[in-house]
Design a protein around this motif. Structure first.
Motif, PDB file in Angstrom:
ATOM      1  N   ASP A 191      18.732  42.438  33.843  1.00 31.97           N
ATOM      2  CA  ASP A 191      19.559  41.319  34.308  1.00 31.97           C
ATOM      3  C   ASP A 191      19.303  40.051  33.506  1.00 31.97           C
ATOM      4  OD1 ASP A 191      20.654  42.891  36.311  1.00 31.97           O
ATOM      5  OD2 ASP A 191      19.081  42.363  37.745  1.00 31.97           O
ATOM      6  N   ASP A 193      17.726  37.351  34.078  1.00 28.62           N
ATOM      7  CA  ASP A 193      18.099  36.169  34.866  1.00 28.62           C
ATOM      8  C   ASP A 193      16.906  35.616  35.634  1.00 28.62           C
ATOM      9  OD1 ASP A 193      17.832  38.176  36.714  1.00 28.62           O
ATOM     10  OD2 ASP A 193      19.625  37.651  37.852  1.00 28.62           O
ATOM     11  N   ARG A 195      14.478  33.066  37.372  1.00 30.24           N
ATOM     12  CA  ARG A 195      14.808  31.833  38.108  1.00 30.24           C
ATOM     13  C   ARG A 195      14.766  30.620  37.191  1.00 30.24           C
ATOM     14  NH1 ARG A 195      11.481  28.126  39.708  1.00 30.24           N
ATOM     15  NH2 ARG A 195       9.664  29.486  39.413  1.00 30.24           N
ATOM     16  N   ARG A 198      18.022  30.211  35.293  1.00 28.88           N
ATOM     17  CA  ARG A 198      19.110  29.728  36.148  1.00 28.88           C
ATOM     18  C   ARG A 198      19.019  28.208  36.345  1.00 28.88           C
ATOM     19  NH1 ARG A 198      21.551  33.460  39.901  1.00 28.88           N
ATOM     20  NH2 ARG A 198      21.106  35.613  39.321  1.00 28.88           N
ATOM     21  N   GLU A 199      17.795  27.731  36.583  1.00 22.97           N
ATOM     22  CA  GLU A 199      17.625  26.293  36.781  1.00 22.97           C
ATOM     23  C   GLU A 199      17.848  25.519  35.486  1.00 22.97           C
ATOM     24  OE1 GLU A 199      13.711  25.994  38.349  1.00 22.97           O
ATOM     25  OE2 GLU A 199      14.255  26.742  40.346  1.00 22.97           O
ATOM     26  N   ASN A 217      30.881  24.643  36.198  1.00 25.28           N
ATOM     27  CA  ASN A 217      30.249  25.067  37.448  1.00 25.28           C
ATOM     28  C   ASN A 217      28.733  24.884  37.333  1.00 25.28           C
ATOM     29  OD1 ASN A 217      29.383  26.344  39.732  1.00 25.28           O
ATOM     30  ND2 ASN A 217      30.271  28.331  39.255  1.00 25.28           N
ATOM     31  N   ASN A 219      26.547  25.801  39.754  1.00 27.10           N
ATOM     32  CA  ASN A 219      25.899  26.657  40.746  1.00 27.10           C
ATOM     33  C   ASN A 219      25.119  27.750  40.009  1.00 27.10           C
ATOM     34  OD1 ASN A 219      25.066  28.269  42.822  1.00 27.10           O
ATOM     35  ND2 ASN A 219      27.125  28.824  43.521  1.00 27.10           N
ATOM     36  N   PRO A 220      23.787  27.677  39.978  1.00 30.55           N
ATOM     37  CA  PRO A 220      23.016  28.663  39.206  1.00 30.55           C
ATOM     38  C   PRO A 220      23.162  30.086  39.724  1.00 30.55           C
ATOM     39  CG  PRO A 220      21.557  27.336  40.574  1.00 30.55           C
ATOM     40  CD  PRO A 220      22.911  26.705  40.656  1.00 30.55           C
ATOM     41  N   ASP A 221      23.584  30.254  40.981  1.00 31.72           N
ATOM     42  CA  ASP A 221      23.739  31.604  41.532  1.00 31.72           C
ATOM     43  C   ASP A 221      24.919  32.346  40.916  1.00 31.72           C
ATOM     44  OD1 ASP A 221      21.558  31.238  43.170  1.00 31.72           O
ATOM     45  OD2 ASP A 221      22.756  30.493  44.847  1.00 31.72           O
ATOM     46  N   ASP A 222      25.812  31.613  40.242  1.00 32.57           N
ATOM     47  CA  ASP A 222      26.951  32.258  39.593  1.00 32.57           C
ATOM     48  C   ASP A 222      26.604  32.779  38.194  1.00 32.57           C
ATOM     49  OD1 ASP A 222      28.528  31.819  41.746  1.00 32.57           O
ATOM     50  OD2 ASP A 222      29.547  30.056  40.948  1.00 32.57           O
ATOM     51  N   ARG A 224      25.226  35.002  35.269  1.00 32.72           N
ATOM     52  CA  ARG A 224      24.882  36.406  35.038  1.00 32.72           C
ATOM     53  C   ARG A 224      24.700  36.617  33.542  1.00 32.72           C
ATOM     54  NH1 ARG A 224      30.525  36.709  35.820  1.00 32.72           N
ATOM     55  NH2 ARG A 224      31.626  37.723  34.107  1.00 32.72           N
ATOM     56  N   THR A 265      29.638  31.546  34.217  1.00 33.67           N
ATOM     57  CA  THR A 265      29.995  32.918  34.577  1.00 33.67           C
ATOM     58  C   THR A 265      29.429  33.924  33.584  1.00 33.67           C
ATOM     59  OG1 THR A 265      32.080  32.787  33.356  1.00 33.67           O
ATOM     60  CG2 THR A 265      32.110  32.185  35.683  1.00 33.67           C
TER      61      THR A 265
END
Length: 671
Positions: A191, A193, A195, A198-199, A217, A219-222, A224, A265
């Motif tokens: 993955d 990815d 943490r 992402r930050e 965007n 939002n780090p949860d988006d 990939r 994304t």
């Protein structure tokens, strides 16, 4: 009796493989087998024992042990270069078992997770220009990956790690009389990815300063960044012919580099190549030997991403008009005929003669956009379809002569290649090397070489030029290589001083009056430097110390004259210790000097110089071997240091965060 036998077994185990390094033959320097010490130029060899001891998972980690490799990892493919030159790896020629696998679109050494270490028997790295024997793109050096097709072993291996990292590999050999079949296959997925990544990617000032950043965007949860890779190597050898293939299929070819443009994304993509070859070894008489080989190479690129129309009309992310776009390039093909002959004129002199001829056809660049009315096909008008087909022809030769003066020897290699291809100038490419061995354990080497990189179809994209002159590189190098013993410690050392000058950099400019784009071929850049690798072995201890210092030309940017995008010095210290016949532990300390890079000013126009801080990290590996089975535990970035690689390809993103502390567990079994 039992204790004595066990001690002898342990002594044999601890002494193995160091002589393999000193005495093994290499092929990358002269396209023929010769000893490491007598090979011309600066050659580094990483063998299977090194790979297993230090726990390196892939080619990226293997190359990091070489003192003068430059790279910046952006969580997909590996851009970089050698000896202070960095970019997209188009100056490094990539070989698998001696066969070129440079991608056709941009001439890049396309290194991703498609080179797991389980696939590799050894790696040979040749530093400096070597187009005389290898043709285009060997301007900074050559990497030759020897696969495990030649190992003769049967093995399966598995690896698991954090962020969904999984890898499996198998290599199998079957022999019946003089017919041998070898197959090596691998699968990798992760993955990618953490943490921390992402930050990092939602911090515009630290990561990217593109004009679109305020709208994307956050939002780090988006985010990939999933990558998958499969590889397949196979070869059938018979008394009459040999045939084989190398295949790679991969997804995710942009990593976090494209996040600023793709609005978190990520980048779904597919890229792959297939290489097939058929050849025959010939020996018409005792003095002549050679081979004739026909090969076919196919490459394809398919890329999906989320794009936007007219972002300047929006004031926030929710107002953007997003659409899915797919871009295809290819398939692209190359068919190649290669023949090389070796004439042994006597015990003290020989010739290498050869011919290369190939036709390349680059596929069409097409974009598909998903709209309310369905899929819309967009073909860029600027794509140079008139440059899609090209023919290349080259003849090359090298003469070697050896003089013996008691225990001392002097070997001279002199080579020349004539290369001609469409849409660029013809090139004469010389290489001369003298190797003076004062004994069987010490050599001084003096080398001059010249190389070139031809323009790619991307250099013709958008512009009106019919022909562009090739980029070129020339080098002067002095090398001292030796092996020696001090007390009970064995040493092997490689030390090189060099000066390399690159000319004819490409720059696209637009005429302000006619609005016509042209490619300007101008400028030069020189890098002088020193590199050294010292290896040692003492009973249960083994280690290496790699260092480099470079002095590149400075670049004038943002009102300053600075060295851009490469650290001036790097140090790597590795130490291994065998606890007993089962357990081994090793550690590597990496230190990179700070790096300066050009980046967009944050929320302002223009560019500025940004400092990427220097860093030091520690990696550790523990292995347990019982019979034919081996377990390994690898700890990357043991002290969880936050560190970055700069971006040598553009002014945004600014830099790329590297992996935090993480663990991986490996297992292998030979049968």
């Amino acid at each position: 009796m039992f204790a004595t036998a066990q001690a002898e077994e342990e002594d044999a185990l601890f002494a193995m493989s160091f002589e393999e390094l000193l005495d093994q033959d290499v092929t990358v320097a002269a396209r023929k087998s010769e000893s490491w010490l007598a090979s011309s130029g600066t050659v580094y060899v990483i063998n299977r024992t090194d790979i297993e001891r230090y726990g390196w998972r892939d080619l990226k980690e293997i190359l990091a042990s070489v003192p003068n490799m430059d790279y910046f990892y952006q969580w997909a493919w590996l851009p970089g270069g050698q000896r202070g030159f960095t970019g997209n790896m188009s100056g490094t020629l990539m070989l698998i078992d001696g066969r070129e696998v440079q991608n056709l679109l941009a001439n890049e050494a396309f290194i991703m997770n498609n080179f797991p270490s389980a696939r590799i028997e050894r790696v040979e790295i040749l530093q400096g220009p070597n187009s005389t024997l290898y043709g285009g793109n060997a301007t900074q050096g050559v990497i030759n990956v020897i696969t495990r097709l030649e190992s003769g072993v049967n093995e399966v291996s598995l690896l698991i790690g954090e962020v969904g990292t999984r890898h499996g590999h198998g290599v199998f050999h079957y022999q019946q009389g003089e017919v041998e079949l070898a197959v090596s296959a691998s699968y990798f997925e992760s993955d990618l990815d953490y943490r921390e990544i992402r930050e990092f990617i939602v911090d515009d000032e630290a990561f990217s300063r593109n004009s679109k950043d305020g709208l994307r965007n956050h939002n780090p949860d988006d985010f990939r960044n999933r990558e998958k890779n499969i590889t397949l190597d196979s070869r059938l050898t018979t008394p009459w012919f040999y045939l084989g293939n190398n295949l790679t299929r991969t997804t995710n070819v942009s990593g976090i580099e494209a996040v600023a443009f793709d609005y978190i994304t990520g980048d779904d993509a597919y890229r792959g190549y297939s290489s097939y070859y058929l050849g025959k070894h010939l020996r018409p008489c005792s003095n002549w030997s050679g081979n004739l080989e026909l090969s076919y190479f196919r490459e394809y690129k398919e890329k999906y991403r989320l794009s936007v129309d007219s972002p300047e009309q929006a004031t926030r992310y929710e107002e953007l008009a997003l659409y899915t776009e797919r871009e295809d390039i290819g398939p692209s093909d190359r068919i190649r005929l290669h023949t090389q002959w070796h004439y042994q004129a006597g015990s003290d002199q020989d010739w290498i003669l050869g011919y290369d001829g190939w036709r390349t056809e680059i596929g069409l660049k097409v974009k598909y956009r998903q709209t309310a009315d369905g899929v819309k096909l967009v073909t860029p008008d600027s794509w140079p379809t008139d440059k899609s087909r090209s023919d290349k022809h080259a003849v090359f030769g090298q003469y070697s002569r050896l003089w013996q003066f008691g225990e001392r020897t002097l070997k001279v290699n002199a080579g020349l290649r004539y290369h001609r291809q469409d849409y660029t100038n013809a090139s004469w490419l010389p290489r001369v090397s003298m190797v003076y061995q004062t004994s069987a354990e010490q050599a001084f080497k003096l080398t001059y070489g010249k190389a070139f990189r031809p323009p790619t179809i991307f250099e013709f994209d958008l512009v009106v030029d019919d022909e562009i002159e090739s980029q070129s590189m020339q080098m002067y190098e002095l090398n001292w290589s030796s092996k020696f013993r001090w007390r009970d410690i064995e040493f092997a050392n490689i030390s090189a001083l060099y000066s390399m000058q690159a000319k004819n950099f490409y720059q696209k400019v637009q005429d302000p009056n006619t609005q016509i784009w042209r490619t300007i071929v101008a400028g030069e850049h020189r890098v002088s430097g020193w590199e050294n690798q010292l290896r040692w072995q003492a009973q249960r201890w083994r280690g290496q110390l790699a260092m480099r210092y470079i002095s590149p030309d400075k670049t004038r940017v943002a009102g300053q004259s600075v060295v851009l995008d490469v650290p001036r010095y790097k140090v790597k210290l590795g130490v291994g210790y065998a606890l007993d016949q089962h357990w081994q532990v090793s550690a590597f300390i990496d230190h990179w000097d700070k790096t300066l890079t050009e980046a967009n000013r944050f929320q302002q126009s223009g560019t500025d110089i940004v400092t990427i801080p220097g860093w030091t990290i520690l990696n550790m590996n523990l292995t347990y071997t019982q019979g034919k089975s081996t377990l390994g535990l690898y700890v990357e970035n043991l002290f969880d240091r936050t560190y970055y690689h700069g971006n040598a390809r553009g002014v945004s993103p600014v830099k790329y965060i590297q992996a935090p502390r993480n663990l991986r567990l490996s297992w292998s079994y030979q049968f």
